[in-house]
Design an enzyme around this catalytic site. Structure first.
Site, PDB file in Angstrom:
ATOM      1  N   ARG A  46       0.769  -1.307  -0.089  1.00  0.00           N
ATOM      2  CA  ARG A  46       0.133   0.002   0.022  1.00  0.00           C
ATOM      3  C   ARG A  46       0.844   1.263  -0.041  1.00  0.00           C
ATOM      4  O   ARG A  46       2.109   1.133   0.089  1.00  0.00           O
ATOM      5  CB  ARG A  46      -0.914  -0.024   1.032  1.00  0.00           C
ATOM      6  CG  ARG A  46      -0.226  -0.378   2.618  1.00  0.00           C
ATOM      7  CD  ARG A  46      -0.839   0.244   3.667  1.00  0.00           C
ATOM      8  NE  ARG A  46      -0.305   1.800   3.735  1.00  0.00           N
ATOM      9  CZ  ARG A  46       0.651   2.569   3.873  1.00  0.00           C
ATOM     10  NH1 ARG A  46       1.726   1.834   4.017  1.00  0.00           N
ATOM     11  NH2 ARG A  46       0.630   3.825   3.729  1.00  0.00           N
ATOM     12  N   GLY A  47       0.138   2.427  -0.324  1.00  0.00           N
ATOM     13  CA  GLY A  47       0.958   3.665  -0.402  1.00  0.00           C
ATOM     14  C   GLY A  47       1.075   3.936  -1.876  1.00  0.00           C
ATOM     15  O   GLY A  47       1.364   2.983  -2.623  1.00  0.00           O
ATOM     16  N   ALA A  48       0.849   5.148  -2.330  1.00  0.00           N
ATOM     17  CA  ALA A  48       0.390   5.343  -3.743  1.00  0.00           C
ATOM     18  C   ALA A  48       1.925   4.959  -4.345  1.00  0.00           C
ATOM     19  O   ALA A  48       1.521   4.266  -5.346  1.00  0.00           O
ATOM     20  CB  ALA A  48       0.421   6.840  -3.861  1.00  0.00           C
ATOM     21  N   ARG A  89      -7.179  -0.510  -7.235  1.00  0.00           N
ATOM     22  CA  ARG A  89      -7.597   0.868  -6.156  1.00  0.00           C
ATOM     23  C   ARG A  89      -7.374   1.996  -7.063  1.00  0.00           C
ATOM     24  O   ARG A  89      -6.549   2.306  -7.702  1.00  0.00           O
ATOM     25  CB  ARG A  89      -6.212   0.708  -5.012  1.00  0.00           C
ATOM     26  CG  ARG A  89      -6.487  -0.142  -3.928  1.00  0.00           C
ATOM     27  CD  ARG A  89      -5.492  -0.035  -2.875  1.00  0.00           C
ATOM     28  NE  ARG A  89      -6.128   1.082  -2.138  1.00  0.00           N
ATOM     29  CZ  ARG A  89      -5.548   1.443  -0.881  1.00  0.00           C
ATOM     30  NH1 ARG A  89      -4.356   1.174  -0.867  1.00  0.00           N
ATOM     31  NH2 ARG A  89      -6.273   2.139  -0.023  1.00  0.00           N
ATOM     32  N   GLN A 193      -2.752   2.484   9.883  1.00  0.00           N
ATOM     33  CA  GLN A 193      -1.282   2.469   9.217  1.00  0.00           C
ATOM     34  C   GLN A 193      -0.470   3.492   9.908  1.00  0.00           C
ATOM     35  O   GLN A 193       0.805   3.127  10.058  1.00  0.00           O
ATOM     36  CB  GLN A 193      -1.470   3.081   7.797  1.00  0.00           C
ATOM     37  CG  GLN A 193      -2.171   2.177   6.882  1.00  0.00           C
ATOM     38  CD  GLN A 193      -3.547   2.745   6.673  1.00  0.00           C
ATOM     39  OE1 GLN A 193      -4.278   3.204   7.481  1.00  0.00           O
ATOM     40  NE2 GLN A 193      -4.148   2.560   5.441  1.00  0.00           N
ATOM     41  N   ASP A 234      -1.956  10.861  -2.453  1.00  0.00           N
ATOM     42  CA  ASP A 234      -2.267   9.752  -3.433  1.00  0.00           C
ATOM     43  C   ASP A 234      -2.427  10.432  -4.838  1.00  0.00           C
ATOM     44  O   ASP A 234      -2.249   9.485  -5.889  1.00  0.00           O
ATOM     45  CB  ASP A 234      -3.549   8.929  -2.880  1.00  0.00           C
ATOM     46  CG  ASP A 234      -2.928   8.218  -1.784  1.00  0.00           C
ATOM     47  OD1 ASP A 234      -2.846   8.653  -0.576  1.00  0.00           O
ATOM     48  OD2 ASP A 234      -2.558   6.895  -2.005  1.00  0.00           O
ATOM     49  N   LYS A 245      -4.964  10.054   2.820  1.00  0.00           N
ATOM     50  CA  LYS A 245      -5.907   9.285   3.518  1.00  0.00           C
ATOM     51  C   LYS A 245      -6.969   9.940   4.166  1.00  0.00           C
ATOM     52  O   LYS A 245      -6.628  11.098   4.612  1.00  0.00           O
ATOM     53  CB  LYS A 245      -4.946   8.611   4.312  1.00  0.00           C
ATOM     54  CG  LYS A 245      -5.438   7.802   5.495  1.00  0.00           C
ATOM     55  CD  LYS A 245      -6.446   6.749   4.983  1.00  0.00           C
ATOM     56  CE  LYS A 245      -5.511   5.829   3.714  1.00  0.00           C
ATOM     57  NZ  LYS A 245      -6.642   4.758   3.302  1.00  0.00           N
TER      58      LYS A 245
END
Ligand code: MRU
Length: 345
Positions: A46-48, A89, A193, A234, A245
């Protein structure tokens, strides 16, 4: 020590399962593209920037699973693989930028050449994120004064970027330059997170961190305990509006009210000049179960209705500066973002 989010091991993709952190450090080897799509959906990765890198390697895996040597058929099947990734996503634009790059790289005399070109491009995308996050961190460190208490939200460290980190990268670089810094990390409901990953990464960097619940941020800002807020992104629209987020917008409003600078750190692969404003950024809606449960344990009456937008948009007027590897941009963002552009498109 920097944790390794993704590693390409000639023919398979090894990822650290971020959904299990910090209790377990489990590496999983992904051998086919469908597993990579699932790992992105389930936020094992995860994470852009990390999502973009994982998708690029996933497309390589997809290409290696295609049996035909007929170029036309190969391209048709490769398109399907790429299409599957676009549905994983929707908010982080890095995913779509990486897919576009892989599409352009799918060239060669025969399928072997195309496969080679794809793996080289995936490695390039990965390396570029490493370099970009290191550079933006060095630049951003200039904004952090000795003795600063910073607040960050979600996780924008090495694991989210496959590199040095964005928001956490800036904090690490400030510390490396000899500045004393300490961090308030919001827990970041619903998937925590901040509590699980940001605190874990900062501990490894020996940076002082205090965990707070999301709802405590305003209290500490009003107490003058926070000198600046710094978050990742993102997707950044052409006018400087930033999707990040869920809860980021709330922090930006609180920061403005309390006259605290609010910084966004992101590589240029997160810029989307095709969208004129943040209103047009697609916001991922995730399962209500992530809200009604914490790590599988129910915390609300059974059957209760719950909403779960995973991101929100912070209007550019609330942002003091956007830190990228190509420079620090301030209002008017439309001009600055156009000047530096997106690295990918
Ligand atoms: O849903 P997540 O955990 O993928 O969301 C991550 C964030 O919002 C990060 O702040 C963002 O991707 C920046 S990562 C450097």
């Amino acid at each position: 020590m920097t944790a390794i989010a993704v590693e390409w091991l000639d023919g398979k993709l090894r990822i650290l399962d971020q959904s299990k952190l910090p209790r377990e450090q489990i590496f999983i080897d992904l051998n086919n593209y469908r597993d990579v799509v699932l790992a992105i959906k389930e936020m094992k990765i995860r994470g852009a920037p990390a999502i973009g890198v994982a998708a690029a390697y996933g497309i390589v895996l997809g290409a290696s699973g295609i049996k035909t040597i007929n170029k036309e058929e190969f391209h048709a099947q490769l398109n399907q693989v790429m299409q599957t990734f676009t549905g994983s996503r929707p908010t982080a634009v890095n995913l779509f930028q990486a897919i576009n790059r892989m599409k352009k790289a799918a060239r060669g005399d025969g399928v072997t050449e195309i496969r080679n070109s794809l793996v080289n491009e995936a490695k390039r995308i990965h390396q570029e994120e490493v370099t970009a996050t290191r550079q933006l961190s060095q630049l951003g460190a200039a904004l952090i004064k000795d003795g600063f208490n910073l607040l960050t939200h979600c996780n924008a460290g090495p694991l989210a970027t496959t590199g040095y980190g964005t928001a956490l990268g800036v904090i690490k670089a400030a510390k490396d330059k000899g500045k004393k810094v300490s961090v308030f990390a919001t827990e970041t409901r619903p998937l925590l997170q901040g509590a699980r990953i940001t605190t874990w990464e900062l501990l490894q960097e020996d940076i002082s961190v205090t965990l707070i619940t999301d709802s405590m941020a305003g209290y500490f800002m009003r107490q003058r305990k926070i000198d600046c807020v710094i978050v990742g992104a993102d997707r950044i629209a052409a006018n400087g509006d930033v999707a990040n987020k869920i809860g980021t917008y709330t922090l930006a409003v609180l920061a403005k009210e309390n006259k605290i600078p609010f910084y966004v750190a992101a590589p240029t692969s997160t810029i989307d000049l095709s969208l004129s404003s943040g209103d047009k950024i697609p916001i991922e809606e995730r399962s209500p179960e992530e809200v009604t449960h914490i790590q599988g344990v129910p915390i609300a009456p059974e059957g209760i209705k719950a909403a779960n937008p995973a991101f929100d948009v912070t209007p550019h007027g609330h942002i003091a500066a956007i830190i990228t590897e190509k420079g620090i941009i301030r209002e008017p963002y439309t001009e600055g973002l156009k000047r530096i552009g997106s690295r990918f498109l």
